[in-house]
Design an enzyme around this catalytic site. Structure first.
Site: not given
Length: 306
Positions: A181, A231, A301
């Site tokens: 990520r 998420s 995130e």
């Protein structure tokens, strides 16, 4: 440069399409998948790479804050808003074309559109990403992934424009230093305008079946019927965020209109009328409780703006 002067400079660049390209006091809840959050002082939506470069140059020289976003599937703007300019990459920068067994995708192209193009051309390799929300530019920026695959597995390279709009270059996927990520774009601020995906010839029926099965799996295990940003937390090394949250007894926890999904604890959803403050307060409760229970610090995130 004052905001009125900046708006005039951007309006001059937009020309006759200014009314469509420039939005003042843009309600970011309408442009983000959480359907929550405050307003941005200005939002601009350049229609091609040249206009994007020109606008980035003006913004860079203005001294005003600005940031780039695409489909808004991984950001949350605080209720207090963003006292700057949101640059939206979408229409006009969403073309997709085939070159050999590669797909060249404008950064504004939705992942779903790229998946359809890959299927139509009988190109395999993109199936894992076919259900990821958002645009290809954002997916490259975050090195998005699902079901064992990541963008770095299929990214041949990308065409970038520097944050100040003055330079343009092509880099390989390796040069983007793509990790979990994360890419170097987080540090450089360079803007993806095109991504080149390295796919391979496949069987159209098999590709379609794989995409269908992954979509069924996603729909059965994720709260796709509620606004969210996917998420909410990154996966901690050696753990799964959703399991840590569930084991901490937080499944279904509600703050205002925000809730820890009862279907997948790794998701925070907008059950209806959630504010950004509701979502952030819930996130902070989750982080504190999970740390108390397991000693693991969850990292967001989702990008928090404002």
């Amino acid at each position: 440069m004052k905001i009125d002067e900046l708006k005039k400079a951007l309006t001059d660049l937009a020309g006759d399409a200014a009314a469509e390209i420039i939005v003042e006091d843009a309600p970011m809840a309408e442009y983000t998948s959480f359907r929550a959050g405050g307003k941005a002082r200005l939002m601009v939506s350049p229609r091609d790479a040249e206009q994007l470069k020109d606008m980035l140059r003006v913004l860079s020289e203005s001294g005003c804050r600005y940031m780039i976003f695409g489909n808004g599937s991984n950001i949350l703007v605080k209720d207090s808003g963003y006292d700057g300019v949101m640059v939206r990459i979408g229409k006009g920068l969403d073309n997709i074309r085939r070159e050999g067994e590669n797909l060249i995708c404008g950064s504004g192209a939705l992942m779903s559109a790229v998946a359809r193009a890959a299927l139509e051309e009988s190109l395999t390799g993109f199936e894992f990403a076919s259900g990821i929300p958002g645009s290809i530019g954002g997916a490259v920026f975050m090195n998005a992934g699902a079901y064992g695959g990541e963008l770095r597995d299929i990214l041949a390279g990308a065409r970038l424009i520097s944050k100040d709009g003055k330079n343009e270059r092509y880099v390989t996927g390796r040069e983007l230093d793509m990790g979990y990520r994360h890419t170097i774009l987080h540090e450089t601020g360079d803007v993806v305008v095109e991504a080149e995906l390295k796919l391979r010839k496949g069987d159209q029926k098999e590709i379609k079946e794989e995409m269908s099965q992954l979509m069924k799996r996603r729909n059965s295990k994720q709260p796709v019927n509620f606004p969210s940003a996917g998420s909410f937390f990154k996966r901690p090394e050696g753990y799964f965020a959703g399991k840590l949250i569930q084991d901490a007894g937080l499944k279904g926890l509600v703050v205002g209109g925000a809730q820890v999904s009862e279907l997948h604890s790794g998701f925070i959803i907008n059950k209806g009328g959630a504010t950004a403050s509701d979502i952030l307060q819930l996130a902070e409760i989750i982080q504190a409780r999970v740390y108390d229970e397991s000693g693991v610090r969850l990292e967001m995130e989702v990008r928090i703006i404002g």
